[in-house]
Design an enzyme around this catalytic site. Structure first.
Site, PDB file in Angstrom:
ATOM      1  CE  LYS A  12      -0.165   3.770  -6.403  1.00  0.00           C
ATOM      2  NZ  LYS A  12      -0.030   2.871  -5.244  1.00  0.00           N
ATOM      3  CG  ASN A  30      -1.543   1.269   1.585  1.00  0.00           C
ATOM      4  OD1 ASN A  30      -2.563   1.638   1.010  1.00  0.00           O
ATOM      5  ND2 ASN A  30      -0.944   2.008   2.522  1.00  0.00           N
ATOM      6  CE1 TYR A  55      -0.045   7.458  -6.804  1.00  0.00           C
ATOM      7  CE2 TYR A  55      -1.913   7.995  -8.217  1.00  0.00           C
ATOM      8  CZ  TYR A  55      -1.410   7.444  -7.050  1.00  0.00           C
ATOM      9  OH  TYR A  55      -2.278   6.876  -6.141  1.00  0.00           O
ATOM     10  CB  SER A 109      -4.448   5.120  -8.105  1.00  0.00           C
ATOM     11  OG  SER A 109      -5.224   6.280  -8.379  1.00  0.00           O
TER      12      SER A 109
END
Ligand SMILES: NC(=O)c1ccc[n+]([C@@H]2O[C@H](COP(=O)([O-])OP(=O)(O)OC[C@H]3O[C@@H](n4cnc5c(N)ncnc54)[C@H](OP(=O)(O)O)[C@@H]3O)[C@@H](O)[C@H]2O)c1
Length: 261
Positions: free
Chosen positions: A167, A92, A163, A150
């Site tokens: 992910k 996480n 980002y 995400s």
């Protein structure tokens, strides 16, 4: 429902705040032994560890930095030394790399170093945590891995891409791992939350929060506890054979909202 987590060892990375802290508490409530990692907020992690114990779990706090490979190996080895192995990994932890996304930033203006750092921490660092825990899961012929991604990785957003790119690499990793470790009893899934009401989110501003809330079917953002319950199910024995899947948590079940113009 019995989640089958009593006495199981769960390693939750990035558990000093937010979704990770809620997940650590949820595993604690199921009677698990929970190793919580932090990077800078040792005090907050210690507080969460006390909460884990107060709801019936055992807790251990360990420092883990996704940018420090030797540190990752040392952190996992501390957990294995204490409890003999790892049954469940909730990957996480995240390197955000900035306070809030800049929706007007142009793709090509993000420095190469930022791309490198984001992918190195959030994709390769996470892969390294997985590499470290897998031998003990294979040895026990049981394991559950939940990679926290995400909604941005699926939907995209205007603004910079490192980002979401990092992910989305987790999604391919989960599929590969599901096949690679499935015959050893290890199930691997991805949870992709949308914008979630963690401690840091209100500071992004009410416009930000309201815009995202308006764009999801329930017209509200999820709480960390709601995401944690889903993660805990996927990381439990109650999840009998669901693997290689991407589960979008409520808030990410919409197409990208028109944020920032
Ligand atoms: N919140 C959201 O709206 C949202 C939406 C979609 C997806 N997610 C995903 O959900 C997960 C949790 O997000 P969150 O909002 O709950 O995060 P958060 O509250 O900001 O917590 C991040 C955690 O990661 C740790 N961390 C930060 N940099 C790290 C690094 N380089 N190496 C290892 N650990 C590091 C932090 O440790 P210290 O505090 O101790 O430094 C903290 O425990 C992340 O994977 C995120 O991408 C969140």
């Amino acid at each position: 429902m019995d989640m089958g987590l009593r006495g199981r060892v769960a390693l939750v990375t990035g558990a000093s705040t937010g979704i990770g802290a809620a997940t650590a508490r949820a595993f604690g409530g199921e009677g698990a032994r929970v190793a919580l990692t932090y990077r800078t907020n040792k005090d907050k992690a210690t507080r969460v560890a006390k909460e884990v114990e107060s709801v019936g779990g055992e807790a251990l706090t360990v420092r883990l930095d996704l940018e420090d490979r030797a540190g990752i190996a040392a952190a996992v080895s501390a957990v294995v030394q204490r409890w003999g192995g790892v049954d469940v990994l909730v990957a996480n932890a995240v390197r955000w790399g900035g306070s809030a996304p800049d929706f007007s930033a142009r793709f090509e203006d993000v420095p190469a170093e930022e791309w490198q750092a984001m992918v190195d921490a959030n994709l390769l660092g996470t892969a390294d945590v997985v590499r470290q825990v897998l031998p003990s899961m294979r040895a026990r012929r049981w394991g559950r891995i939940v990679l926290v991604s995400s909604g941005v990785a699926e939907e995209g957003l205007p603004g910079p891409g490192p980002y979401g790119t990092a992910k989305s690499g987790l999604h391919g990793m989960a599929r590969a791992l599901a096949w690679n470790a499935g015959s050893d009893g290890v199930l691997v899934n991805v949870v992709a939350p949308g914008l979630t009401l963690t401690e840091r989110v209100p500071s992004l501003g009410s416009h930000y929060v309201d815009t995202f809330a308006a764009a999801v079917p329930s017209r509200r953002l999820s709480t960390p506890d709601e995401v944690a319950r889903l993660v805990t199910f996927l990381g439990s024995e109650a999840n009998g054979n669901l693997t290689g899947e991407l589960v979008r948590e409520g808030s990410s079940a919409a197409r990208a909202p028109h944020v920032g113009g």
